[in-house]
Design a protein around this motif. Structure first.
Motif, PDB file in Angstrom:
ATOM      1  N   ARG A 457       0.821  -1.220   0.000  1.00  0.00           N
ATOM      2  CA  ARG A 457       0.000   0.000   0.000  1.00  0.00           C
ATOM      3  C   ARG A 457       0.847   1.259   0.000  1.00  0.00           C
ATOM      4  O   ARG A 457       0.337   2.366   0.069  1.00  0.00           O
ATOM      5  N   GLY A 458       2.175   1.070  -0.005  1.00  0.00           N
ATOM      6  CA  GLY A 458       3.066   2.220  -0.084  1.00  0.00           C
ATOM      7  C   GLY A 458       3.546   2.732   1.265  1.00  0.00           C
ATOM      8  O   GLY A 458       4.069   3.840   1.370  1.00  0.00           O
ATOM      9  N   ASP A 459       3.392   1.941   2.300  1.00  0.00           N
ATOM     10  CA  ASP A 459       3.804   2.348   3.638  1.00  0.00           C
ATOM     11  C   ASP A 459       5.267   1.963   3.888  1.00  0.00           C
ATOM     12  O   ASP A 459       5.568   0.840   4.286  1.00  0.00           O
ATOM     13  N   ALA A 460       6.174   2.923   3.659  1.00  0.00           N
ATOM     14  CA  ALA A 460       7.609   2.647   3.734  1.00  0.00           C
ATOM     15  C   ALA A 460       8.054   2.268   5.143  1.00  0.00           C
ATOM     16  O   ALA A 460       9.072   1.593   5.320  1.00  0.00           O
ATOM     17  N   SER A 461       7.295   2.673   6.151  1.00  0.00           N
ATOM     18  CA  SER A 461       7.706   2.377   7.533  1.00  0.00           C
ATOM     19  C   SER A 461       7.637   0.878   7.831  1.00  0.00           C
ATOM     20  O   SER A 461       8.133   0.414   8.850  1.00  0.00           O
ATOM     21  N   ALA A 462       7.035   0.128   6.936  1.00  0.00           N
ATOM     22  CA  ALA A 462       6.931  -1.323   7.162  1.00  0.00           C
ATOM     23  C   ALA A 462       8.225  -2.053   6.812  1.00  0.00           C
ATOM     24  O   ALA A 462       8.425  -3.194   7.228  1.00  0.00           O
ATOM     25  N   LEU A 463       9.102  -1.390   6.060  1.00  0.00           N
ATOM     26  CA  LEU A 463      10.327  -2.070   5.606  1.00  0.00           C
ATOM     27  C   LEU A 463      11.214  -2.591   6.733  1.00  0.00           C
ATOM     28  O   LEU A 463      11.567  -3.773   6.746  1.00  0.00           O
ATOM     29  N   PRO A 464      11.600  -1.720   7.674  1.00  0.00           N
ATOM     30  CA  PRO A 464      12.442  -2.239   8.768  1.00  0.00           C
ATOM     31  C   PRO A 464      11.733  -3.313   9.585  1.00  0.00           C
ATOM     32  O   PRO A 464      12.375  -4.228  10.104  1.00  0.00           O
ATOM     33  N   ILE A 465      10.419  -3.237   9.672  1.00  0.00           N
ATOM     34  CA  ILE A 465       9.670  -4.260  10.414  1.00  0.00           C
ATOM     35  C   ILE A 465       9.817  -5.602   9.709  1.00  0.00           C
ATOM     36  O   ILE A 465      10.034  -6.638  10.338  1.00  0.00           O
ATOM     37  N   LEU A 466       9.743  -5.565   8.389  1.00  0.00           N
ATOM     38  CA  LEU A 466       9.859  -6.805   7.621  1.00  0.00           C
ATOM     39  C   LEU A 466      11.233  -7.441   7.839  1.00  0.00           C
ATOM     40  O   LEU A 466      11.352  -8.644   8.076  1.00  0.00           O
ATOM     41  N   THR A 467      12.270  -6.620   7.776  1.00  0.00           N
ATOM     42  CA  THR A 467      13.627  -7.124   7.969  1.00  0.00           C
ATOM     43  C   THR A 467      13.790  -7.723   9.365  1.00  0.00           C
ATOM     44  O   THR A 467      14.348  -8.812   9.523  1.00  0.00           O
ATOM     45  N   ASP A 468      13.276  -7.022  10.362  1.00  0.00           N
ATOM     46  CA  ASP A 468      13.331  -7.506  11.744  1.00  0.00           C
ATOM     47  C   ASP A 468      12.624  -8.841  11.900  1.00  0.00           C
ATOM     48  O   ASP A 468      13.137  -9.775  12.521  1.00  0.00           O
ATOM     49  N   MET A 473      12.403 -14.750  12.576  1.00  0.00           N
ATOM     50  CA  MET A 473      11.970 -16.066  12.086  1.00  0.00           C
ATOM     51  C   MET A 473      13.174 -16.958  11.821  1.00  0.00           C
ATOM     52  O   MET A 473      13.177 -18.143  12.142  1.00  0.00           O
ATOM     53  N   LYS A 474      14.201 -16.356  11.219  1.00  0.00           N
ATOM     54  CA  LYS A 474      15.418 -17.091  10.887  1.00  0.00           C
ATOM     55  C   LYS A 474      16.070 -17.656  12.141  1.00  0.00           C
ATOM     56  O   LYS A 474      16.445 -18.827  12.198  1.00  0.00           O
ATOM     57  N   ALA A 475      16.194 -16.810  13.146  1.00  0.00           N
ATOM     58  CA  ALA A 475      16.933 -17.199  14.346  1.00  0.00           C
ATOM     59  C   ALA A 475      16.101 -18.049  15.292  1.00  0.00           C
ATOM     60  O   ALA A 475      16.635 -18.902  15.988  1.00  0.00           O
ATOM     61  N   GLY A 476      14.781 -17.836  15.312  1.00  0.00           N
ATOM     62  CA  GLY A 476      13.992 -18.425  16.391  1.00  0.00           C
ATOM     63  C   GLY A 476      13.099 -19.584  16.027  1.00  0.00           C
ATOM     64  O   GLY A 476      12.465 -20.167  16.896  1.00  0.00           O
ATOM     65  N   SER A 477      13.028 -19.946  14.744  1.00  0.00           N
ATOM     66  CA  SER A 477      12.103 -21.020  14.371  1.00  0.00           C
ATOM     67  C   SER A 477      12.703 -22.380  14.674  1.00  0.00           C
ATOM     68  O   SER A 477      13.913 -22.565  14.608  1.00  0.00           O
ATOM     69  N   LEU A 478      11.823 -23.324  14.967  1.00  0.00           N
ATOM     70  CA  LEU A 478      12.263 -24.668  15.325  1.00  0.00           C
ATOM     71  C   LEU A 478      12.753 -25.436  14.098  1.00  0.00           C
ATOM     72  O   LEU A 478      13.660 -26.256  14.187  1.00  0.00           O
ATOM     73  N   CYS A 479      12.158 -25.187  12.932  1.00  0.00           N
ATOM     74  CA  CYS A 479      12.613 -25.890  11.730  1.00  0.00           C
ATOM     75  C   CYS A 479      12.730 -24.909  10.581  1.00  0.00           C
ATOM     76  O   CYS A 479      12.462 -23.720  10.714  1.00  0.00           O
ATOM     77  N   ALA A 480      13.117 -25.443   9.425  1.00  0.00           N
ATOM     78  CA  ALA A 480      13.401 -24.576   8.284  1.00  0.00           C
ATOM     79  C   ALA A 480      12.151 -24.002   7.622  1.00  0.00           C
ATOM     80  O   ALA A 480      12.265 -23.172   6.732  1.00  0.00           O
ATOM     81  N   LEU A 481      10.955 -24.402   8.058  1.00  0.00           N
ATOM     82  CA  LEU A 481       9.773 -23.777   7.461  1.00  0.00           C
ATOM     83  C   LEU A 481       9.764 -22.298   7.840  1.00  0.00           C
ATOM     84  O   LEU A 481       9.836 -21.430   6.982  1.00  0.00           O
ATOM     85  N   GLY A 482       9.717 -22.026   9.120  1.00  0.00           N
ATOM     86  CA  GLY A 482       9.813 -20.633   9.546  1.00  0.00           C
ATOM     87  C   GLY A 482      11.212 -20.077   9.338  1.00  0.00           C
ATOM     88  O   GLY A 482      11.392 -18.900   9.031  1.00  0.00           O
ATOM     89  N   GLY A 483      12.211 -20.937   9.503  1.00  0.00           N
ATOM     90  CA  GLY A 483      13.601 -20.487   9.454  1.00  0.00           C
ATOM     91  C   GLY A 483      14.068 -20.059   8.076  1.00  0.00           C
ATOM     92  O   GLY A 483      14.950 -19.199   7.949  1.00  0.00           O
ATOM     93  N   PHE A 484      13.505 -20.666   7.036  1.00  0.00           N
ATOM     94  CA  PHE A 484      13.960 -20.349   5.681  1.00  0.00           C
ATOM     95  C   PHE A 484      12.977 -19.510   4.873  1.00  0.00           C
ATOM     96  O   PHE A 484      13.331 -19.021   3.804  1.00  0.00           O
ATOM     97  N   THR A 485      11.756 -19.338   5.367  1.00  0.00           N
ATOM     98  CA  THR A 485      10.826 -18.474   4.632  1.00  0.00           C
ATOM     99  C   THR A 485      11.434 -17.084   4.374  1.00  0.00           C
ATOM    100  O   THR A 485      11.176 -16.473   3.339  1.00  0.00           O
ATOM    101  N   PRO A 486      12.267 -16.591   5.276  1.00  0.00           N
ATOM    102  CA  PRO A 486      12.943 -15.319   4.968  1.00  0.00           C
ATOM    103  C   PRO A 486      13.804 -15.351   3.692  1.00  0.00           C
ATOM    104  O   PRO A 486      14.061 -14.292   3.117  1.00  0.00           O
ATOM    105  N   TYR A 487      14.240 -16.522   3.245  1.00  0.00           N
ATOM    106  CA  TYR A 487      15.048 -16.559   2.018  1.00  0.00           C
ATOM    107  C   TYR A 487      14.299 -15.995   0.813  1.00  0.00           C
ATOM    108  O   TYR A 487      14.776 -15.054   0.181  1.00  0.00           O
ATOM    109  N   PRO A 488      13.139 -16.570   0.461  1.00  0.00           N
ATOM    110  CA  PRO A 488      12.435 -15.968  -0.673  1.00  0.00           C
ATOM    111  C   PRO A 488      12.055 -14.509  -0.418  1.00  0.00           C
ATOM    112  O   PRO A 488      12.133 -13.681  -1.333  1.00  0.00           O
ATOM    113  N   VAL A 489      11.669 -14.199   0.814  1.00  0.00           N
ATOM    114  CA  VAL A 489      11.204 -12.841   1.112  1.00  0.00           C
ATOM    115  C   VAL A 489      12.349 -11.842   0.973  1.00  0.00           C
ATOM    116  O   VAL A 489      12.261 -10.850   0.238  1.00  0.00           O
TER     117      VAL A 489
END
Ligand SMILES: Cc1cc2nc3c(=O)[nH]c(=O)nc-3n(C[C@H](O)[C@H](O)[C@H](O)COP(=O)(O)O)c2cc1C
Ligand code: FES
Lengths: 508, 155
Positions: A457-468, A473-489
């Motif tokens: 929707r054009g809300d630039a303030s969401a960018l740092p939230i997405l990175t965070d 997800m990468k650091a805290g997920s139990l398996c690679a489903l949550g842990g690797f979803t950040p790869y495509p994103v």
């Protein structure tokens, strides 16, 4: 007259069954004695349904077959409008190194005699004369790494199970193959099921396991049917049973069917599912190798890992290891999919560059538009831009570019792809398929969808939230489903920033 | 409506057929769904008792998996692939077309009970995308025209 026509799901989805009916009807009307062998696919999906007619000079290929092309198969073959020449001479076939897929598309999948005639069971015969430790060493020396995604050395996993003391041990084949762009497991099971059975029997001997399960996803009805029949045949012929090949220890197998949960491809979730439980991920340790199915030592291996074992035993570890690049040894069945001109399965030594695979073998997009992105390794894999097309296909090489090869599926996208939309889909998929056990995955993915919608929707303030969020997800997920979803994103965001431009709305 | 006596006796037979199987709950649920088209509520306590589980546990397992239905589906089930390779070939467009043509969203059934529309994430037909599963029949390279003829054929 003998015609080969695949029973492979892709061929069937493109009309192979209808072609088979028409061939039979036509042969009957013409009084021709016709035998149709329903084989596996040669992997040239753009040519399916591909019919092959046996001739004195070899098998001649015709495809893609339409109903209107059927009558001409009973006339002058060289003049047939879909004639492609001898199958073995087709460039796609000639340039490959088919080790694991050597028999797929060649033999009748459910003929054990045909299987033997093409080198089948030689590996198992050899294994029967070896000590367990030597069998494990053979796999270790081949350099084979898990083809299910994580790339863990198969020999080391087997060693752990082999050396574990227990009254029962298990071999579990992971045939959940949920990744988009992957179909190698399916093609192998449909086209050469005895290879998987042989590989599992060798694993059983090497590890002292007496029981094997193949956990096949329910979305693969053809593979389930072929595997079930193949196990029955192998049992009836004494390959499996109380004495493997009539002389070894006991090993038997069972086919189990998943129930539409992507996360059940994760090995511990798969084990829970096999035990009849919810497919939630287990915390590791304990490793499945020590406490797996029913708490017993268990090898969990991908279909392709196990199906590569027979050729390693038949031709020797060194033969297999000679192919490849760096720490990625042997061959890999590339699955070229999506918006691509020549899609299908192509087995080759590790080491081709991404560009060679997509542009040369795949021939660019099906739409004829420029290639924009290639997702490598399924829904948890990164999107690669053309700028990274020089990346060689190997585990470490892709990891070095913040990506992964996963199960070696590649999805090609043309320049109409909306990468913010694809990033959103990655989060949405994770939210739908999360097993719910850990918060970063279960909640993070839902927040991810919301955050990407804000960006959209054009809300630039969401960018740092997405990175965070991705870092969490990468650091805290139990398996690679949550842990690797950040790869495509994150790869979509990093390589295609224009698609995330918050100026977009304003400019339009 | 399903006759509860019939459910009880058929479920009993299925349970007997799975005796001694390690981790038999999924195969049992599959067999029951193959029999009735869904997993009837009445089957849960019978399974639970047989496997020495609580009814909540059986329900928990059943509801975890996308495949198992608590209620019957429409006469026909149309599954369309929503995953990446199919998206790269226009799966979103095809899905929107299907939803419009049928007048339903994902997981819904047309008011006449004729068609249930469901998403699926990959059928392994990613090199001939977009793909569909129509009452168990695989279809590749689905576009709007092909979809119209598929839907037209679902009587
Ligand atoms: C969410 C998720 C899904 C997975 N899906 C599969 C799958 O479908 N097939 C597979 O072989 N491995 C899959 N894996 C990897 C398995 O956990 C495991 O690493 C693999 O089965 C081990 O076999 P290998 O060493 O032969 O690769 C998945 C992992 C995760 C986290
Ligand atoms: S992504 Fe649709 S069939 Fe694989």
């Amino acid at each position: 007259m003998k015609i080969y026509l695949p029973l492979d799901s892709a061929a069937v989805a493109l009309g192979a069954d209808e072609i088979a009916h028409a061939l039979h009807a036509h042969a009957k009307a013409k009084g021709v004695d016709l035998t149709i062998i329903r084989n596996g696919s040669r992997g040239m999906v753009w040519l399916e349904p591909l019919a092959e007619v046996e001739t004195p000079t070899g098998r001649m290929a015709f495809g893609p077959m339409a109903l209107a092309d059927v009558p001409a198969l009973f006339g002058d073959l060289a003049a047939h409008p879909k004639a492609l020449g001898l199958t073995d001479d087709l460039p796609w076939m000639k340039a490959q190194t088919r080790l694991t897929f050597a028999r797929v598309g060649v033999i009748d999948p459910l003929s054990l005699a045909d299987y033997r005639a093409h080198g089948g069971l030689k590996g198992l015969e050899r294994a029967l004369g070896m000590a367990q430790a030597d069998m494990v060493a053979e796999v270790t020396n081949s350099g084979l790494r898990g083809r299910g995604g994580a790339g863990f050395p198969t020999g080391i996993k087997w060693k752990t199970v082999s050396e574990a003391k227990a009254d029962r041990k298990y071999i579990v084949c992971n045939a959940d193959e949920g990744d988009s762009a992957t179909f190698a497991d399916r093609m192998l099971m449909e086209g050469d099921p005895f290879t998987l059975i042989e590989g599992m029997a060798i694993a059983g001997l090497a590890c002292g396991a007496t029981k094997g399960f193949v956990y096949i996803r329910s979305e693969y009805p053809v593979a389930i049917e072929v595997m079930q029949k193949a196990v029955e045949i192998a049992r009836a012929e004494g390959v499996l049973g109380a004495k493997v090949m009539g002389k070894g220890p006991a090993f038997d197998m069972e086919i189990r069917v998943g129930a539409g949960a992507y996360v059940c491809g994760e090995e511990t979730s798969l084990l829970n599912s096999l035990e009849g439980k919810r497919g939630v991920v287990r915390a590791k340790p304990p490793l499945p190798a020590l406490q797996g199915f029913m708490g017993k030592p268990t090898v969990v291996n991908n279909v392709i890992s196990l199906a590569s074992v027979p050729v390693i035993f038949e031709k020797g570890a060194a033969h297999y290891k000679d192919f490849g690049l760096g720490r990625s040894r042997g061959t890999i069945p590339l699955q070229i999919a999506g918006n691509v001109k020549y899609g299908g399965l192509y087995e080759i030594a590790f080491g081709l560059t991404l560009g060679e695979i997509v542009d040369k073998i795949g021939g660019g997009t099906a739409s004829g538009r420029p290639v924009k992105a290639v997702q490598v390794g399924g829904p948890l894999g990164a999107y690669f831009p053309r700028a990274l097309f020089d990346t060689p296909f190997g585990y470490e090489e892709f990891a070095g570019k913040d990506g992964l090869i996963g199960h070696a599926g590649l999805t090609v996208f043309d320049d109409t792809a909306d990468m913010l939309g694809m990033a959103r889909f990655a989060m949405e998929f994770c939210a739908i398929e999360s097993c719910g056990k850990c918060t970063p995955c279960r909640i993070g993915a839902v927040r991810g969808v919301e955050t990407l919608d804000r960006l959209g929707r054009g809300d630039a303030s969401a960018l740092p939230i997405l990175t965070d969020l991705c870092n969490t997800m990468k650091a805290g997920s139990l398996c690679a489903l949550g842990g690797f979803t950040p790869y495509p994103v994150m790869s979509a965001l990093t390589h295609f920033p224009d698609d995330f431009s918050t100026q977009k709305e304003a400019a339009e | 409506m399903l006759d509860s006596v019939e459910v009880t006796s058929r479920v009993g037979e299925i349970l007997t057929a799975h005796k001694g199987m390690e981790g038999s709950l999924l195969p049992i649920l599959h067999a029951i769904q193959a029999e009735f088209g869904h997993v009837p509520q009445a089957a849960l306590p019978i399974i639970a008792q047989d496997l020495n589980l609580s009814k909540a546990e059986v329900h928990g397992v059943m509801s975890f998996y996308h495949d198992f239905r608590e209620n019957p589906a429409g006469k026909h089930v149309l599954k369309l692939c929503r995953a990446e390779a199919c998206k790269s070939m226009g799966a979103d467009r095809v899905a929107a077309h299907a939803q419009k043509a049928l007048g339903i969203e994902w997981h819904e059934t047309t008011t006449d009970g004729r068609v249930t529309l469901e998403p699926v994430f990959c059928l392994g037909l990613c090199a001939c995308a977009p793909s569909a599963l129509v009452d168990g029949k695989l279809v590749g390279r689905v576009d709007e025209a092909k979809l119209d003829s598929i839907i037209g054929g679902l009587k």
